[in-house]
Design a protein around this motif. Structure first.
Motif, short mmCIF file in Angstrom:
data_model
loop_
_atom_site.label_atom_id
_atom_site.label_comp_id
_atom_site.label_asym_id
_atom_site.label_seq_id
_atom_site.Cartn_x
_atom_site.Cartn_y
_atom_site.Cartn_z
N LEU A 12 50.60 18.66 41.78
CA LEU A 12 50.26 17.40 42.44
C LEU A 12 49.95 17.60 43.91
O LEU A 12 49.25 16.79 44.52
CB LEU A 12 51.41 16.39 42.28
N SER A 13 50.45 18.69 44.48
CA SER A 13 50.19 18.96 45.89
C SER A 13 48.74 19.37 46.15
O SER A 13 48.31 19.47 47.30
CB SER A 13 51.14 20.04 46.41
N LEU A 14 48.00 19.63 45.09
CA LEU A 14 46.59 19.98 45.25
C LEU A 14 45.75 18.77 45.66
O LEU A 14 44.62 18.93 46.13
CB LEU A 14 46.03 20.55 43.93
N VAL A 15 46.30 17.57 45.47
CA VAL A 15 45.56 16.34 45.75
C VAL A 15 46.14 15.64 46.97
O VAL A 15 47.36 15.48 47.09
CB VAL A 15 45.63 15.38 44.54
N HIS A 16 45.27 15.26 47.88
CA HIS A 16 45.65 14.47 49.05
C HIS A 16 44.94 13.12 48.96
O HIS A 16 43.87 13.01 48.36
CB HIS A 16 45.23 15.17 50.34
N PHE A 17 45.54 12.12 49.57
CA PHE A 17 44.93 10.79 49.59
C PHE A 17 44.66 10.38 51.03
O PHE A 17 45.40 10.74 51.95
CB PHE A 17 45.85 9.76 48.93
N ALA A 18 43.59 9.62 51.23
CA ALA A 18 43.26 9.09 52.55
C ALA A 18 42.60 7.73 52.37
O ALA A 18 41.94 7.47 51.36
CB ALA A 18 42.34 10.04 53.30
N GLU A 19 42.79 6.89 53.39
CA GLU A 19 42.24 5.53 53.31
C GLU A 19 40.97 5.37 54.12
O GLU A 19 40.22 4.42 53.91
CB GLU A 19 43.29 4.52 53.79
N ASP A 20 40.74 6.26 55.08
CA ASP A 20 39.53 6.13 55.89
C ASP A 20 39.08 7.51 56.34
O ASP A 20 39.77 8.51 56.12
CB ASP A 20 39.75 5.21 57.08
N ALA A 21 37.92 7.54 56.99
CA ALA A 21 37.30 8.81 57.37
C ALA A 21 38.16 9.59 58.35
O ALA A 21 38.28 10.81 58.25
CB ALA A 21 35.92 8.55 57.96
N GLU A 22 38.75 8.90 59.32
CA GLU A 22 39.58 9.57 60.32
C GLU A 22 40.79 10.22 59.67
O GLU A 22 41.16 11.37 59.99
CB GLU A 22 40.01 8.59 61.39
N ALA A 23 41.43 9.51 58.74
CA ALA A 23 42.59 10.08 58.04
C ALA A 23 42.18 11.29 57.21
O ALA A 23 42.92 12.28 57.12
CB ALA A 23 43.24 9.01 57.16
N ALA A 24 41.01 11.23 56.59
CA ALA A 24 40.53 12.37 55.81
C ALA A 24 40.32 13.57 56.71
O ALA A 24 40.67 14.71 56.34
CB ALA A 24 39.23 12.00 55.10
N TRP A 25 39.75 13.35 57.89
CA TRP A 25 39.54 14.47 58.80
C TRP A 25 40.86 15.08 59.25
O TRP A 25 40.97 16.31 59.40
CB TRP A 25 38.71 14.04 60.00
N GLN A 26 41.88 14.26 59.46
CA GLN A 26 43.19 14.78 59.84
C GLN A 26 43.76 15.67 58.74
O GLN A 26 44.40 16.70 59.03
CB GLN A 26 44.15 13.61 60.14
N VAL A 27 43.54 15.32 57.48
CA VAL A 27 43.98 16.18 56.38
C VAL A 27 43.28 17.53 56.46
O VAL A 27 43.89 18.58 56.24
CB VAL A 27 43.71 15.51 55.01
N LEU A 28 42.01 17.52 56.79
CA LEU A 28 41.25 18.77 56.87
C LEU A 28 41.73 19.63 58.04
O LEU A 28 41.81 20.85 57.92
CB LEU A 28 39.76 18.49 57.01
N GLU A 29 42.04 19.01 59.14
CA GLU A 29 42.58 19.77 60.27
C GLU A 29 43.90 20.42 59.89
O GLU A 29 44.14 21.60 60.16
CB GLU A 29 42.78 18.85 61.48
N THR A 30 44.76 19.66 59.21
CA THR A 30 46.05 20.20 58.77
C THR A 30 45.84 21.32 57.77
O THR A 30 46.60 22.31 57.74
CB THR A 30 46.90 19.09 58.14
N GLY A 31 44.78 21.18 56.94
CA GLY A 31 44.52 22.18 55.92
C GLY A 31 43.82 23.43 56.44
O GLY A 31 43.51 24.33 55.65
#
Length: 258
Positions: free
Chosen positions: A233-252
């Motif tokens: 389940l950790s393979l999947v991340h959720f985001a509500e908007d573009a900025e939040a998605a980008w933050q996931v990518l920075e963390t990744g």
């Protein structure tokens, strides 16, 4: 009884240069499109796009999936999804390296299936930033036209879904998935399978609009029935908007160039 023999004398009725057998193999469309040449056609589709991407200095991509049916002024949540896909395309292009190549190399270039809907929105965002956008179109019985925002020299057409999927995955640094139908689900689970089986590295997979995706897929049921491990389940991340998605990518660990 007298045996018939092949006639070798006298002029031919037709010019041999007009015969199909005389054509150069590479110029013989009937031969190239024959079942015997399917393997060669697969190789050609793979190589043509790969050669063009290398020539353009495209080292890595951010792949955006989502329905071709979503419109900017559609019903329900469609306008919000379209707007966030467009915003993500712009943010990723401005911050990820696509806009400013280093030594002729571009990273994190927006790549989509090349069509309308979410694909158009993400490419439009890249276009807003002045960055390139890749369109991996597929030839369908009802023709899918390239959207207006893919870069012309990076707009491809494939016959084989398998080769299109290969190109969507082989340079991907991340996968951002908006709501969609069978095609979107197909691409999502293709990448999830590659991640789970460790055939690709740590490519973040982000699903946009968590409530929608939890309605579509019962992730917990897959664990409870033993179909996947809990850690999957950790393979999947959720985001509500573009900025939040980008933050996931920075963390990744996606390379960021401001």
């Amino acid at each position: 009884m007298r045996r018939k023999t092949h006639r070798t004398g006298g002029p031919r009725a037709t010019d041999p240069r007009d015969w199909p057998s005389y054509r150069l193999a590479v110029m013989d469309e009937d031969f190239l499109l024959s079942p015997a040449m399917r393997g060669v056609r697969l190789q050609m589709e793979c190589t043509k796009a790969d050669d063009a991407l290398r020539a353009a200095g495209i080292r890595s991509t951010l792949v955006v999936f989502g329905s071709a049916r979503i419109t900017e002024d559609g019903p329900g949540r469609q306008p919000a999804w379209y707007a966030e896909a467009r915003r993500f395309g712009r943010i990723a292009s401005e911050r990820g390296g696509a806009l400013y190549p280093v030594a002729g190399v571009r990273d994190n270039v927006i790549a989509t299936g090349g069509g309308s809907g979410i694909m158009e929105a993400a490419c439009r965002g890249a276009h807003d930033a002045g960055a390139p956008a890749i369109g991996f179109n597929i030839r369908l019985p009802l023709e899918q036209l390239p959207n207006a925002y893919t870069t012309p020299e990076l707009t491809f057409q494939f016959h084989y879904f398998a080769i299109r999927k290969l190109h969507l995955a082989m340079r991907a640094r991340a996968l951002i998935v908006f709501p969609g139908g069978f095609g979107t689900l197909d691409e999502l689970f293709e990448l999830l399978t590659l991640r789970q089986t460790r055939r690709v590295g740590a490519v973040p997979i982000i699903l946009m609009d968590e409530a929608h995706w939890r309605r579509i897929v019962d992730w917990q049921a897959l664990v409870e029935t033993g179909m996947i491990e809990r850690q999957d389940l950790s393979l999947v991340h959720f985001a509500e908007d573009a900025e939040a998605a980008w933050q996931v990518l920075e963390t990744g660990g996606v390379v960021v160039r401001v």
